[in-house]
Design a protein around this motif. Structure first.
Motif: not given
Length: 84
Positions: A8-11, A13-15
């Motif tokens: 998991w990297k970033g937001d 809800e994007d992942y």
């Protein structure tokens, strides 16, 4: 395919997409990042509201299924039907 906490990297809800299986480490994150909004044998909801739908807060939600923990999106407290 299982989505892992390690990847998991970033937001969030994007992942994660509704219906994604997640690993135990991700479930532990949902449980431990804040005191959970809801925590039962079948549901973990992150303690901070994500949005407001119909005048009620929604929370990032995992549901325990026979396949493992499944991301259900942002749901009202104690529910597993995505609202936002």
């Amino acid at each position: 395919m299982i989505k892992t906490y390690a990847n998991w990297k970033g937001d969030l809800e994007d992942y994660l997409q509704i219906g994604d299986l997640v690993d135990e480490e991700m479930a532990d994150h949902f449980l431990n990042v804040l005191p959970p909004a809801c925590w039962t044998a079948k549901i973990i909801q992150i303690g901070e509201p994500n949005s407001d739908v119909g005048g009620r807060a929604t929370y990032a939600t995992l549901e325990k299924t026979s396949q493992g923990w499944v991301y259900r999106g942002n749901c009202h407290r104690g529910e597993t039907e995505g609202r936002s």
